[in-house]
Write a protein that holds these residues in place. Structure first.
Motif, PDB file in Angstrom:
ATOM      1  N   LYS A   9      38.958  39.615  31.918  1.00 48.36           N
ATOM      2  CA  LYS A   9      39.444  39.450  33.286  1.00 48.36           C
ATOM      3  C   LYS A   9      40.086  40.758  33.710  1.00 48.36           C
ATOM      4  O   LYS A   9      40.971  41.266  33.016  1.00 48.36           O
ATOM      5  CB  LYS A   9      40.448  38.296  33.353  1.00 48.36           C
ATOM      6  CG  LYS A   9      40.932  37.995  34.743  1.00 48.36           C
ATOM      7  CD  LYS A   9      41.843  36.791  34.734  1.00 48.36           C
ATOM      8  CE  LYS A   9      42.319  36.452  36.121  1.00 48.36           C
ATOM      9  NZ  LYS A   9      43.243  35.328  36.125  1.00 48.36           N
ATOM     10  N   ASP A  10      39.618  41.325  34.815  1.00 50.97           N
ATOM     11  CA  ASP A  10      40.151  42.571  35.354  1.00 50.97           C
ATOM     12  C   ASP A  10      40.150  43.702  34.337  1.00 50.97           C
ATOM     13  O   ASP A  10      41.105  44.475  34.233  1.00 50.97           O
ATOM     14  CB  ASP A  10      41.567  42.363  35.909  1.00 50.97           C
ATOM     15  CG  ASP A  10      41.609  41.353  37.035  1.00 50.97           C
ATOM     16  OD1 ASP A  10      40.629  41.288  37.800  1.00 50.97           O
ATOM     17  OD2 ASP A  10      42.616  40.623  37.149  1.00 50.97           O
ATOM     18  N   VAL A  19      40.444  42.345  27.775  1.00 48.24           N
ATOM     19  CA  VAL A  19      39.913  41.284  26.919  1.00 48.24           C
ATOM     20  C   VAL A  19      41.087  40.420  26.466  1.00 48.24           C
ATOM     21  O   VAL A  19      42.046  40.921  25.884  1.00 48.24           O
ATOM     22  CB  VAL A  19      39.177  41.861  25.686  1.00 48.24           C
ATOM     23  CG1 VAL A  19      38.681  40.741  24.794  1.00 48.24           C
ATOM     24  CG2 VAL A  19      38.028  42.750  26.125  1.00 48.24           C
ATOM     25  N   TYR A  20      40.995  39.131  26.758  1.00 43.14           N
ATOM     26  CA  TYR A  20      42.030  38.173  26.376  1.00 43.14           C
ATOM     27  C   TYR A  20      41.480  37.210  25.335  1.00 43.14           C
ATOM     28  O   TYR A  20      40.291  36.923  25.323  1.00 43.14           O
ATOM     29  CB  TYR A  20      42.478  37.343  27.588  1.00 43.14           C
ATOM     30  CG  TYR A  20      43.150  38.136  28.673  1.00 43.14           C
ATOM     31  CD1 TYR A  20      44.506  38.419  28.604  1.00 43.14           C
ATOM     32  CD2 TYR A  20      42.435  38.583  29.769  1.00 43.14           C
ATOM     33  CE1 TYR A  20      45.137  39.136  29.610  1.00 43.14           C
ATOM     34  CE2 TYR A  20      43.052  39.301  30.778  1.00 43.14           C
ATOM     35  CZ  TYR A  20      44.404  39.578  30.701  1.00 43.14           C
ATOM     36  OH  TYR A  20      45.013  40.285  31.690  1.00 43.14           O
ATOM     37  N   GLU A  21      42.363  36.710  24.497  1.00 37.95           N
ATOM     38  CA  GLU A  21      42.014  35.676  23.527  1.00 37.95           C
ATOM     39  C   GLU A  21      43.011  34.534  23.720  1.00 37.95           C
ATOM     40  O   GLU A  21      44.208  34.734  23.622  1.00 37.95           O
ATOM     41  CB  GLU A  21      42.115  36.240  22.111  1.00 37.95           C
ATOM     42  CG  GLU A  21      41.471  35.372  21.069  1.00 37.95           C
ATOM     43  CD  GLU A  21      41.409  36.079  19.742  1.00 37.95           C
ATOM     44  OE1 GLU A  21      42.413  35.990  19.001  1.00 37.95           O
ATOM     45  OE2 GLU A  21      40.379  36.712  19.453  1.00 37.95           O
ATOM     46  N   GLU A  22      42.500  33.354  24.034  1.00 37.07           N
ATOM     47  CA  GLU A  22      43.357  32.200  24.293  1.00 37.07           C
ATOM     48  C   GLU A  22      43.188  31.161  23.196  1.00 37.07           C
ATOM     49  O   GLU A  22      42.083  30.711  22.916  1.00 37.07           O
ATOM     50  CB  GLU A  22      43.022  31.588  25.653  1.00 37.07           C
ATOM     51  CG  GLU A  22      43.961  30.459  26.031  1.00 37.07           C
ATOM     52  CD  GLU A  22      43.766  29.991  27.455  1.00 37.07           C
ATOM     53  OE1 GLU A  22      44.141  28.831  27.725  1.00 37.07           O
ATOM     54  OE2 GLU A  22      43.247  30.742  28.285  1.00 37.07           O
ATOM     55  N   GLU A  23      44.301  30.809  22.592  1.00 40.13           N
ATOM     56  CA  GLU A  23      44.301  29.787  21.547  1.00 40.13           C
ATOM     57  C   GLU A  23      44.211  28.406  22.194  1.00 40.13           C
ATOM     58  O   GLU A  23      44.447  28.242  23.386  1.00 40.13           O
ATOM     59  CB  GLU A  23      45.577  29.887  20.709  1.00 40.13           C
ATOM     60  CG  GLU A  23      45.773  31.220  20.024  1.00 40.13           C
ATOM     61  CD  GLU A  23      44.786  31.446  18.900  1.00 40.13           C
ATOM     62  OE1 GLU A  23      44.337  30.460  18.291  1.00 40.13           O
ATOM     63  OE2 GLU A  23      44.456  32.611  18.634  1.00 40.13           O
ATOM     64  N   LYS A  33      42.381  43.925  24.137  1.00 42.00           N
ATOM     65  CA  LYS A  33      41.897  45.269  24.367  1.00 42.00           C
ATOM     66  C   LYS A  33      41.748  45.556  25.853  1.00 42.00           C
ATOM     67  O   LYS A  33      41.435  44.660  26.632  1.00 42.00           O
ATOM     68  CB  LYS A  33      40.531  45.395  23.681  1.00 42.00           C
ATOM     69  CG  LYS A  33      39.852  46.712  23.742  1.00 42.00           C
ATOM     70  CD  LYS A  33      38.559  46.614  22.946  1.00 42.00           C
ATOM     71  CE  LYS A  33      37.727  47.851  23.082  1.00 42.00           C
ATOM     72  NZ  LYS A  33      36.482  47.756  22.351  1.00 42.00           N
ATOM     73  N   GLN A  34      41.989  46.798  26.249  1.00 40.48           N
ATOM     74  CA  GLN A  34      41.757  47.256  27.622  1.00 40.48           C
ATOM     75  C   GLN A  34      40.381  47.907  27.656  1.00 40.48           C
ATOM     76  O   GLN A  34      40.089  48.770  26.830  1.00 40.48           O
ATOM     77  CB  GLN A  34      42.826  48.268  28.028  1.00 40.48           C
ATOM     78  CG  GLN A  34      42.641  48.856  29.405  1.00 40.48           C
ATOM     79  CD  GLN A  34      43.008  47.897  30.514  1.00 40.48           C
ATOM     80  OE1 GLN A  34      43.889  47.072  30.361  1.00 40.48           O
ATOM     81  NE2 GLN A  34      42.329  48.003  31.624  1.00 40.48           N
ATOM     82  N   ILE A  35      39.543  47.495  28.589  1.00 36.39           N
ATOM     83  CA  ILE A  35      38.212  48.069  28.717  1.00 36.39           C
ATOM     84  C   ILE A  35      38.263  49.178  29.755  1.00 36.39           C
ATOM     85  O   ILE A  35      38.629  48.944  30.897  1.00 36.39           O
ATOM     86  CB  ILE A  35      37.179  47.005  29.120  1.00 36.39           C
ATOM     87  CG1 ILE A  35      37.113  45.919  28.070  1.00 36.39           C
ATOM     88  CG2 ILE A  35      35.816  47.640  29.334  1.00 36.39           C
ATOM     89  CD1 ILE A  35      36.220  44.772  28.436  1.00 36.39           C
ATOM     90  N   GLU A  36      37.887  50.387  29.339  1.00 36.88           N
ATOM     91  CA  GLU A  36      37.920  51.520  30.255  1.00 36.88           C
ATOM     92  C   GLU A  36      36.654  51.618  31.092  1.00 36.88           C
ATOM     93  O   GLU A  36      36.691  51.899  32.260  1.00 36.88           O
ATOM     94  CB  GLU A  36      38.109  52.815  29.466  1.00 36.88           C
ATOM     95  CG  GLU A  36      39.454  52.890  28.787  1.00 36.88           C
ATOM     96  CD  GLU A  36      39.612  54.160  27.980  1.00 36.88           C
ATOM     97  OE1 GLU A  36      38.777  55.077  28.139  1.00 36.88           O
ATOM     98  OE2 GLU A  36      40.551  54.221  27.197  1.00 36.88           O
ATOM     99  N   HIS A  51      31.360  34.099  31.192  1.00 32.95           N
ATOM    100  CA  HIS A  51      31.746  33.975  32.592  1.00 32.95           C
ATOM    101  C   HIS A  51      31.060  35.075  33.368  1.00 32.95           C
ATOM    102  O   HIS A  51      31.078  36.223  32.961  1.00 32.95           O
ATOM    103  CB  HIS A  51      33.261  34.121  32.763  1.00 32.95           C
ATOM    104  CG  HIS A  51      34.031  33.058  32.074  1.00 32.95           C
ATOM    105  ND1 HIS A  51      34.294  31.855  32.671  1.00 32.95           N
ATOM    106  CD2 HIS A  51      34.557  32.999  30.844  1.00 32.95           C
ATOM    107  CE1 HIS A  51      34.975  31.109  31.828  1.00 32.95           C
ATOM    108  NE2 HIS A  51      35.146  31.788  30.703  1.00 32.95           N
ATOM    109  N   ALA A  52      30.494  34.744  34.492  1.00 31.46           N
ATOM    110  CA  ALA A  52      29.816  35.739  35.304  1.00 31.46           C
ATOM    111  C   ALA A  52      30.164  35.532  36.760  1.00 31.46           C
ATOM    112  O   ALA A  52      30.402  34.409  37.196  1.00 31.46           O
ATOM    113  CB  ALA A  52      28.302  35.635  35.106  1.00 31.46           C
ATOM    114  N   LYS A  53      30.220  36.618  37.483  1.00 28.27           N
ATOM    115  CA  LYS A  53      30.486  36.533  38.919  1.00 28.27           C
ATOM    116  C   LYS A  53      29.305  37.070  39.666  1.00 28.27           C
ATOM    117  O   LYS A  53      28.609  37.911  39.265  1.00 28.27           O
ATOM    118  CB  LYS A  53      31.716  37.343  39.296  1.00 28.27           C
ATOM    119  CG  LYS A  53      32.970  36.699  38.827  1.00 28.27           C
ATOM    120  CD  LYS A  53      34.162  37.447  39.353  1.00 28.27           C
ATOM    121  CE  LYS A  53      35.428  36.757  38.914  1.00 28.27           C
ATOM    122  NZ  LYS A  53      36.598  37.380  39.405  1.00 28.27           N
TER     123      LYS A  53
END
Length: 80
Positions: free
Chosen positions: A42-43, A46-50, A59-62, A78-80
């Motif tokens: 998201k934005d 990279v998020y990991e949700e338990e 991680k931040q994606i550059e 997820h796709a937009k």
């Protein structure tokens, strides 16, 4: 056999996007119910949700890079 040509079909595209969103929501809630970890982007982060709702920033994606993915049980796209 003739070549299939993609045509703009706005109603069909909207229906497919709606179906994808519903599928993603169901997969998300199903994975949480099974106690699986959910990873999403998201934005540019990279998020990991338990399953308990704890969210960890992984991680931040550059820059967007084409990387082959390994699909595992419980993966949600997820796709937009």
């Amino acid at each position: 056999m003739s070549k299939i040509i993609f045509r703009k079909d706005v109603p069909q595209t909207k229906a497919l996007v709606k179906a994808a969103r519903i599928s993603a929501k169901r997969a998300f809630s199903g994975s949480k119910a099974l106690g699986l970890t959910i990873t999403y982007i998201k934005d540019g982060v990279v998020y990991e949700e338990e399953a308990n709702g704890t969210v960890v920033i992984k991680k931040q994606i550059e820059k967007a890079v084409n990387v082959p993915f390994e699909f595992k049980k419980g993966l949600v796209l997820h796709a937009k």
